[in-house]
Design a protein around this motif. Sequence first.
Motif, PDB file in Angstrom:
ATOM      1  N   PRO A  51       1.341   3.816  10.626  1.00 17.29           N
ATOM      2  CA  PRO A  51       1.695   2.396  10.678  1.00 17.29           C
ATOM      3  C   PRO A  51       2.635   2.032   9.530  1.00 17.29           C
ATOM      4  CG  PRO A  51      -0.579   2.697   9.948  1.00 17.29           C
ATOM      5  CD  PRO A  51      -0.086   4.037  10.373  1.00 17.29           C
ATOM      6  N   ASN A  52       3.481   1.043   9.779  1.00 18.68           N
ATOM      7  CA  ASN A  52       4.504   0.677   8.787  1.00 18.68           C
ATOM      8  C   ASN A  52       3.952   0.462   7.381  1.00 18.68           C
ATOM      9  OD1 ASN A  52       6.284   0.834  10.881  1.00 18.68           O
ATOM     10  ND2 ASN A  52       6.990  -1.299  10.739  1.00 18.68           N
ATOM     11  N   TYR A  53       2.757  -0.125   7.287  1.00 24.56           N
ATOM     12  CA  TYR A  53       2.265  -0.469   5.940  1.00 24.56           C
ATOM     13  C   TYR A  53       1.914   0.769   5.125  1.00 24.56           C
ATOM     14  CZ  TYR A  53      -2.798   0.246   6.725  1.00 24.56           C
ATOM     15  OH  TYR A  53      -4.032   0.794   6.944  1.00 24.56           O
ATOM     16  N   LEU A  54       1.852   1.943   5.825  1.00 23.88           N
ATOM     17  CA  LEU A  54       1.602   3.200   5.099  1.00 23.88           C
ATOM     18  C   LEU A  54       2.775   4.168   5.212  1.00 23.88           C
ATOM     19  CD1 LEU A  54      -2.157   3.816   6.069  1.00 23.88           C
ATOM     20  CD2 LEU A  54      -1.254   2.828   3.952  1.00 23.88           C
ATOM     21  N   ASP A  55       3.895   3.684   5.736  1.00 24.47           N
ATOM     22  CA  ASP A  55       5.054   4.547   6.024  1.00 24.47           C
ATOM     23  C   ASP A  55       6.184   4.182   5.058  1.00 24.47           C
ATOM     24  OD1 ASP A  55       7.163   5.954   7.144  1.00 24.47           O
ATOM     25  OD2 ASP A  55       6.570   5.496   9.219  1.00 24.47           O
ATOM     26  N   THR A  56       6.665   5.154   4.297  1.00 22.60           N
ATOM     27  CA  THR A  56       7.703   4.852   3.303  1.00 22.60           C
ATOM     28  C   THR A  56       9.112   4.923   3.894  1.00 22.60           C
ATOM     29  OG1 THR A  56       7.678   7.174   2.624  1.00 22.60           O
ATOM     30  CG2 THR A  56       6.339   5.628   1.327  1.00 22.60           C
ATOM     31  N   ASP A  57       9.226   5.388   5.155  1.00 25.51           N
ATOM     32  CA  ASP A  57      10.512   5.328   5.864  1.00 25.51           C
ATOM     33  C   ASP A  57      10.222   4.774   7.247  1.00 25.51           C
ATOM     34  OD1 ASP A  57      12.961   5.610   7.054  1.00 25.51           O
ATOM     35  OD2 ASP A  57      13.030   7.807   6.931  1.00 25.51           O
ATOM     36  N   ASP A  58      10.201   3.459   7.333  1.00 25.05           N
ATOM     37  CA  ASP A  58       9.640   2.795   8.513  1.00 25.05           C
ATOM     38  C   ASP A  58      10.417   3.055   9.801  1.00 25.05           C
ATOM     39  OD1 ASP A  58       7.319   1.190   7.418  1.00 25.05           O
ATOM     40  OD2 ASP A  58       8.898   0.622   6.033  1.00 25.05           O
ATOM     41  N   ASP A  59      11.747   3.246   9.680  1.00 26.27           N
ATOM     42  CA  ASP A  59      12.545   3.487  10.898  1.00 26.27           C
ATOM     43  C   ASP A  59      12.892   4.960  11.068  1.00 26.27           C
ATOM     44  OD1 ASP A  59      14.340   3.755   8.848  1.00 26.27           O
ATOM     45  OD2 ASP A  59      15.655   2.115   9.479  1.00 26.27           O
ATOM     46  N   GLN A 101       3.478  -8.162   5.234  1.00 31.60           N
ATOM     47  CA  GLN A 101       4.675  -8.258   6.079  1.00 31.60           C
ATOM     48  C   GLN A 101       4.800  -7.055   7.014  1.00 31.60           C
ATOM     49  OE1 GLN A 101       7.235  -8.929   2.423  1.00 31.60           O
ATOM     50  NE2 GLN A 101       8.381 -10.126   3.923  1.00 31.60           N
ATOM     51  N   GLU A 102       4.043  -6.003   6.729  1.00 30.21           N
ATOM     52  CA  GLU A 102       4.170  -4.771   7.525  1.00 30.21           C
ATOM     53  C   GLU A 102       3.097  -4.671   8.597  1.00 30.21           C
ATOM     54  OE1 GLU A 102       6.403  -1.369   5.988  1.00 30.21           O
ATOM     55  OE2 GLU A 102       5.220  -1.650   4.166  1.00 30.21           O
ATOM     56  N   ILE A 103       2.184  -5.648   8.634  1.00 28.20           N
ATOM     57  CA  ILE A 103       1.245  -5.730   9.747  1.00 28.20           C
ATOM     58  C   ILE A 103       1.462  -7.092  10.405  1.00 28.20           C
ATOM     59  CG2 ILE A 103      -0.483  -4.210   8.695  1.00 28.20           C
ATOM     60  CD1 ILE A 103      -2.057  -6.683   7.863  1.00 28.20           C
ATOM     61  N   ASP A 145       0.794  -1.230   0.000  1.00 30.35           N
ATOM     62  CA  ASP A 145       0.000   0.000   0.000  1.00 30.35           C
ATOM     63  C   ASP A 145       0.824   1.277   0.000  1.00 30.35           C
ATOM     64  OD1 ASP A 145      -2.776  -1.018   0.015  1.00 30.35           O
ATOM     65  OD2 ASP A 145      -2.077  -2.041   1.807  1.00 30.35           O
ATOM     66  N   ASP A 146       1.985   1.247   0.665  1.00 29.28           N
ATOM     67  CA  ASP A 146       2.805   2.462   0.678  1.00 29.28           C
ATOM     68  C   ASP A 146       3.842   2.461  -0.448  1.00 29.28           C
ATOM     69  OD1 ASP A 146       4.503   0.551   1.666  1.00 29.28           O
ATOM     70  OD2 ASP A 146       4.778   1.479   3.633  1.00 29.28           O
ATOM     71  N   GLY A 147       3.915   1.389  -1.204  1.00 25.32           N
ATOM     72  CA  GLY A 147       4.818   1.356  -2.356  1.00 25.32           C
ATOM     73  C   GLY A 147       6.279   1.341  -1.980  1.00 25.32           C
ATOM     74  N   ASP A 148       6.615   0.781  -0.781  1.00 24.16           N
ATOM     75  CA  ASP A 148       8.021   0.792  -0.358  1.00 24.16           C
ATOM     76  C   ASP A 148       8.725  -0.537  -0.645  1.00 24.16           C
ATOM     77  OD1 ASP A 148       6.991  -0.895   1.580  1.00 24.16           O
ATOM     78  OD2 ASP A 148       7.581   0.338   3.290  1.00 24.16           O
ATOM     79  N   ASN A 149       8.033  -1.412  -1.365  1.00 23.04           N
ATOM     80  CA  ASN A 149       8.563  -2.724  -1.749  1.00 23.04           C
ATOM     81  C   ASN A 149       8.608  -3.749  -0.612  1.00 23.04           C
ATOM     82  OD1 ASN A 149       8.709  -2.403  -4.471  1.00 23.04           O
ATOM     83  ND2 ASN A 149      10.918  -1.985  -4.557  1.00 23.04           N
TER      84      ASN A 149
HETATM   85 CA   LIG Z   1       6.438   0.716   5.026  1.00 25.07          CA
END
Ligand SMILES: [Ca+2]
Length: 326
Positions: A222-230, A202-204, A193-197
Amino acid sequence: MRINFDIIPEFLLLFGLKIFGMKRLLAIFTAVIISSCDDGDLTLERLNFDESAVETPCGELLLFKIGESRKESLMIELQGETTEIFSSLPTNGNSRRYTINNNSVKALYRIFEGDVNRNYFCNAIPPTEPQVIEEWYATGGTVEIVTSLEEDDNDNLPAELEGIVVNPDGTINREASQDTDGDGLPDYLDIDDDGDNVLTSQEIAIANNEIIFTDTDGDGIPNYLDTDDDNDGVSTMNEDLNGDNNPANDIQTGNTEANYLIPSLNEVTTLPVSRRNHTYIEAYTSTIGLVDGFQLINSGQEVKYDVPRYDFGTVTTQITQQETGN
Ligand SMILES: [Ca+2]
Ligand SMILES: [Ca+2]
Ligand SMILES: [Ca+2]
Ligand SMILES: [Ca+2]
């Protein structure tokens, strides 16, 4: 008194009445007539296809079921149609309707002298065996096929949580639905969903049947919508050091988590990366009914079966749609 079984209609012999005496026979005969009439239908004989699935359609276009005995079949012929109707929605309304005319549109019930199989129906040159002992045909009515479509990205998030927009008439407004990464695939069909590959699945996390929206950097996204997770300033997509369009497998020796989840590891890949391929599932379900009256008669005009509506069965088709990365 002698009973001449040769003149007892076949449907009574189906009950194995040769072992009964005359009084019992009359009682059962009466019961059959009453049970046939109590719902207003003239059902002279049961059609034993309820446990039989609709076989995969073939030709242009034959829908058929083979009875449990393997010696009988129920068939619908729709000349000029193809299996395409089971992998597309009708352009007008909710159903496809074909008037039975015993020419291009037919419904037939056949009894064979031996076992029948798919080849009998689907071979380009139909086999001569087994021979047809009896054939009954529908005098009129309509073949109605109602097809519905469900699409899913199988990312473990229900579409309702992915910003799907439903029109007042129940259809889905794909264009108006949420598309977080702006790649043209709405979130309910987007495996990433966030297009971060890193795939949404895997992000939930799922625990005790509940969805856990992991948020590694605690920024409220949330990670699944975050393009820079850390939140280390390097986009997740670029923390893909081996350049295989999957940052989730770039794990430094000794670590258990991938670099894109560890802010102290912020090396940018030198390899070209691109959006990974996307797939989603289109699942079509078509319900086939013989409506507006379903009466079966034979060439001698004997009526075998007569009901207002007969549910023939269901055909399902699943298609995997694929979009290549860019
Ligand atoms: Ca992400
Ligand atoms: Ca998208
Ligand atoms: Ca999604
Ligand atoms: Ca990062």
